[in-house]
Design a protein around this motif. Structure first.
Motif, PDB file in Angstrom:
ATOM      1  N   UNK A   1       0.870  -1.210   0.000  1.00  0.00           N
ATOM      2  CA  UNK A   1       0.000   0.000   0.000  1.00  0.00           C
ATOM      3  C   UNK A   1       0.898   1.249   0.000  1.00  0.00           C
ATOM      4  N   UNK A   2       0.873   2.019  -1.067  1.00  0.00           N
ATOM      5  CA  UNK A   2       1.732   3.205  -1.086  1.00  0.00           C
ATOM      6  C   UNK A   2       1.043   4.348  -0.374  1.00  0.00           C
ATOM      7  N   UNK A 132      -2.699  15.141  25.857  1.00  0.00           N
ATOM      8  CA  UNK A 132      -2.425  15.623  24.493  1.00  0.00           C
ATOM      9  C   UNK A 132      -1.280  14.834  23.875  1.00  0.00           C
ATOM     10  N   UNK A 133      -0.229  14.577  24.680  1.00  0.00           N
ATOM     11  CA  UNK A 133       0.919  13.817  24.176  1.00  0.00           C
ATOM     12  C   UNK A 133       0.503  12.385  23.825  1.00  0.00           C
ATOM     13  N   UNK A 134      -0.372  11.813  24.654  1.00  0.00           N
ATOM     14  CA  UNK A 134      -0.837  10.437  24.407  1.00  0.00           C
ATOM     15  C   UNK A 134      -1.593  10.354  23.078  1.00  0.00           C
ATOM     16  N   UNK A 135      -2.479  11.322  22.854  1.00  0.00           N
ATOM     17  CA  UNK A 135      -3.233  11.336  21.593  1.00  0.00           C
ATOM     18  C   UNK A 135      -2.267  11.510  20.416  1.00  0.00           C
ATOM     19  N   UNK A 136      -1.336  12.456  20.569  1.00  0.00           N
ATOM     20  CA  UNK A 136      -0.333  12.693  19.521  1.00  0.00           C
ATOM     21  C   UNK A 136       0.473  11.423  19.266  1.00  0.00           C
ATOM     22  N   UNK A 137       0.888  10.756  20.342  1.00  0.00           N
ATOM     23  CA  UNK A 137       1.718   9.559  20.224  1.00  0.00           C
ATOM     24  C   UNK A 137       0.967   8.461  19.477  1.00  0.00           C
ATOM     25  N   UNK A 138      -0.287   8.266  19.850  1.00  0.00           N
ATOM     26  CA  UNK A 138      -1.076   7.190  19.226  1.00  0.00           C
ATOM     27  C   UNK A 138      -1.339   7.483  17.743  1.00  0.00           C
ATOM     28  N   UNK A 139      -1.679   8.733  17.451  1.00  0.00           N
ATOM     29  CA  UNK A 139      -2.056   9.077  16.080  1.00  0.00           C
ATOM     30  C   UNK A 139      -0.815   9.278  15.202  1.00  0.00           C
ATOM     31  N   UNK A 140       0.074  10.179  15.615  1.00  0.00           N
ATOM     32  CA  UNK A 140       1.202  10.533  14.746  1.00  0.00           C
ATOM     33  C   UNK A 140       2.326   9.507  14.791  1.00  0.00           C
ATOM     34  N   UNK A 141       2.721   9.105  16.002  1.00  0.00           N
ATOM     35  CA  UNK A 141       3.881   8.204  16.113  1.00  0.00           C
ATOM     36  C   UNK A 141       3.495   6.765  15.756  1.00  0.00           C
ATOM     37  N   UNK A 142       2.393   6.275  16.355  1.00  0.00           N
ATOM     38  CA  UNK A 142       2.024   4.875  16.094  1.00  0.00           C
ATOM     39  C   UNK A 142       1.300   4.723  14.750  1.00  0.00           C
ATOM     40  N   UNK A 143       0.156   5.396  14.602  1.00  0.00           N
ATOM     41  CA  UNK A 143      -0.694   5.155  13.436  1.00  0.00           C
ATOM     42  C   UNK A 143      -0.027   5.592  12.129  1.00  0.00           C
ATOM     43  N   UNK A 144       0.427   6.837  12.096  1.00  0.00           N
ATOM     44  CA  UNK A 144       0.951   7.382  10.838  1.00  0.00           C
ATOM     45  C   UNK A 144       2.349   6.833  10.526  1.00  0.00           C
ATOM     46  N   UNK A 145       3.170   6.704  11.552  1.00  0.00           N
ATOM     47  CA  UNK A 145       4.568   6.369  11.292  1.00  0.00           C
ATOM     48  C   UNK A 145       4.873   4.891  11.527  1.00  0.00           C
ATOM     49  N   UNK A 146       4.814   4.442  12.786  1.00  0.00           N
ATOM     50  CA  UNK A 146       5.361   3.127  13.107  1.00  0.00           C
ATOM     51  C   UNK A 146       4.570   1.956  12.539  1.00  0.00           C
ATOM     52  N   UNK A 147       3.247   2.062  12.550  1.00  0.00           N
ATOM     53  CA  UNK A 147       2.419   0.908  12.218  1.00  0.00           C
ATOM     54  C   UNK A 147       2.747   0.327  10.853  1.00  0.00           C
ATOM     55  N   UNK A 148       3.034   1.209   9.891  1.00  0.00           N
ATOM     56  CA  UNK A 148       3.309   0.736   8.531  1.00  0.00           C
ATOM     57  C   UNK A 148       4.796   0.618   8.247  1.00  0.00           C
ATOM     58  N   UNK A 208      -1.510  -9.188   3.861  1.00  0.00           N
ATOM     59  CA  UNK A 208      -2.291  -8.673   2.735  1.00  0.00           C
ATOM     60  C   UNK A 208      -2.434  -7.151   2.809  1.00  0.00           C
ATOM     61  N   UNK A 209      -2.549  -6.634   4.026  1.00  0.00           N
ATOM     62  CA  UNK A 209      -2.725  -5.185   4.211  1.00  0.00           C
ATOM     63  C   UNK A 209      -1.386  -4.442   4.164  1.00  0.00           C
ATOM     64  N   UNK A 210      -0.299  -5.196   4.113  1.00  0.00           N
ATOM     65  CA  UNK A 210       1.019  -4.561   4.046  1.00  0.00           C
ATOM     66  C   UNK A 210       1.507  -4.023   5.377  1.00  0.00           C
ATOM     67  N   UNK A 211       0.978  -4.571   6.468  1.00  0.00           N
ATOM     68  CA  UNK A 211       1.414  -4.130   7.801  1.00  0.00           C
ATOM     69  C   UNK A 211       2.540  -5.049   8.280  1.00  0.00           C
ATOM     70  N   UNK A 212       3.706  -4.479   8.574  1.00  0.00           N
ATOM     71  CA  UNK A 212       4.866  -5.327   8.942  1.00  0.00           C
ATOM     72  C   UNK A 212       4.805  -5.835  10.374  1.00  0.00           C
ATOM     73  N   UNK A 213       3.751  -6.583  10.702  1.00  0.00           N
ATOM     74  CA  UNK A 213       3.693  -7.166  12.043  1.00  0.00           C
ATOM     75  C   UNK A 213       4.782  -8.225  12.174  1.00  0.00           C
ATOM     76  N   UNK A 214       5.168  -8.498  13.406  1.00  0.00           N
ATOM     77  CA  UNK A 214       6.317  -9.389  13.640  1.00  0.00           C
ATOM     78  C   UNK A 214       6.199 -10.749  12.945  1.00  0.00           C
ATOM     79  N   UNK A 215       5.029 -11.437  12.999  1.00  0.00           N
ATOM     80  CA  UNK A 215       4.959 -12.746  12.320  1.00  0.00           C
ATOM     81  C   UNK A 215       5.140 -12.631  10.806  1.00  0.00           C
ATOM     82  N   UNK A 216       4.746 -11.494  10.242  1.00  0.00           N
ATOM     83  CA  UNK A 216       4.865 -11.293   8.795  1.00  0.00           C
ATOM     84  C   UNK A 216       6.331 -11.079   8.412  1.00  0.00           C
TER      85      UNK A 216
END
Lengths: 309, 56
Positions: A1-2, A132-148, A208-216
């Motif tokens: 997924x680009x 505020x930091x928690x929301x930022x961390x979850x959205x920007x750091x985890x969702x946008x950056x790290x998850x993919x 299939x979703x292109x998420x680099x989870x550890x088992x993948x």
């Protein structure tokens, strides 16, 4: 997924009418995650020293819950493209077409700003900054950056889910203490075994979703080894509140008994043969891990109730 | 979307869309009312009776 296709997915037609039910907006807030957030924040709030007015405590919990809901809505807004290709998430409001991406973005952003501002007014601005930091961390750091980007996504991103007891504590005291850091550490170390057990069951979908989870990325054997390692770190840390005298015997018994069973399940995952037995072991660990975290925090509550009573 | 558009009337909502919009509007009203109540109670608790007494 680009990235480009992800952006195209989030684009809306020029003219679009909302057909969302109220329940869809509730679903955007991930109510099940929210309930765990509220519970752990409540424990943090209650364990904090000193007197905190119950009304302000209730207001603080509402703010933390809404802040968590905001983070969930913003996560669903950004992840709509990958949610659509995974069966577990395909029926979420955005991929199902019931909520427009822009609606979810506006909803999440409004709740995020509102919950932080209200927590600042009701409790203190340190707790609000932490939320505020928690929301930022979850959205920007985890969702946008790290998850993919990395198989360590849920390890680092797990911090977002570990902050709520610290926020509860900070709402009551205006600061951070070793006790609240220990509560953070327990959830932080609990997150990898919990999610990796799930990802063992859903590795095909993540691939299939292109998420680099550890088992993948690293394979099932390495994931099982990591589950065992993190469980091995979690159980001693979970005993710390008891050993350091912050919690009483109810928590101590809970932590020892539930920790031993969790370690047994993690060991079984590591040793059991691949195939159906492995899936069963992963399902058991995933299910029990939720009960485990609940039991630990309920133990802390019970000890506090005994102390007060 | 065909039901929603009419060349001379602009956008015409279906009955289902109207029902859902009404439900959303009621939910927003309830949430705003709860927010007003929460701000009021928090103000009273934080500032005490002084919140409604003019400064001397």
């Amino acid at each position: 997924m680009t990235d480009l296709s992800a952006i195209e997915q989030r684009a809306e037609p020029a003219l679009a009418l909302s057909s969302a039910e109220v329940a869809d907006f509730v679903a955007l807030m991930k109510p099940r995650v929210m309930s765990l957030v509220v519970f752990t924040a409540f424990v943090g709030l209650l364990l904090a020293p000193g007197h905190f007015h119950p009304v302000l405590g209730f207001a603080a919990l509402v703010c933390i819950a809404v802040g968590a809901g905001a983070a969930g809505a913003l996560n669903m807004w950004y992840d709509a493209d990958i949610d659509a290709v995974m069966t577990r998430t395909a029926r979420r409001p955005i991929p199902a077409g019931r909520v427009l991406p822009g609606e979810a973005l506006g909803f999440g952003a409004t709740l995020a700003v509102g919950s932080v501002a209200m927590l600042g007014l009701a409790a203190n601005w340190f707790a609000a900054a932490l939320l505020a930091f928690t929301i930022f961390f979850y959205v920007a750091i985890y969702t946008v950056w790290l998850k993919r980007a990395t198989p360590q996504n849920i390890v680092i991103g797990g911090a977002a889910g570990a902050f709520p007891p610290m926020i509860g504590w900070a709402a009551a005291t205006g600061g951070v203490a070793l006790e609240s850091v220990l509560l953070f550490l327990i959830i932080f170390l609990w997150t990898p075994p919990h999610f990796w057990a799930l990802s063992l069951l859903r590795s095909g979908e993540y691939a299939r979703a292109g998420i680099p989870m550890l088992p993948v990325v690293a394979g099932r054997a390495e994931t099982k080894r990591q589950i065992l390692l993190y469980t091995g770190a979690l159980v001693p840390v979970s005993l710390a509140p008891w050993l350091l005298g912050y919690a009483g015997f109810v928590y101590g018994i809970m932590a020892v008994a539930a920790g031993a069973f969790l370690a047994l399940l993690a060991w079984r995952i590591w040793t059991v043969a691949e195939g159906r037995p492995s899936d069963l072991a992963a399902r058991r660990l995933f299910g029990f891990s939720i009960l485990y975290l609940f039991a630990l925090f309920a133990g802390l509550l019970a000890d506090r109730a005994i102390l007060i009573g | 979307m065909d039901d929603e558009r009419s060349s001379d009337k602009g956008i015409v909502l279906t009955e289902e869309q109207k029902r859902r919009r009404r439900a959303r509007s009621i939910a927003i009203a309830l949430v705003l009312a709860a927010l007003v109540l929460l701000v009021y109670i928090v103000t009273i608790v934080k500032l005490g009776p002084g919140a409604i007494q003019p400064p001397r």
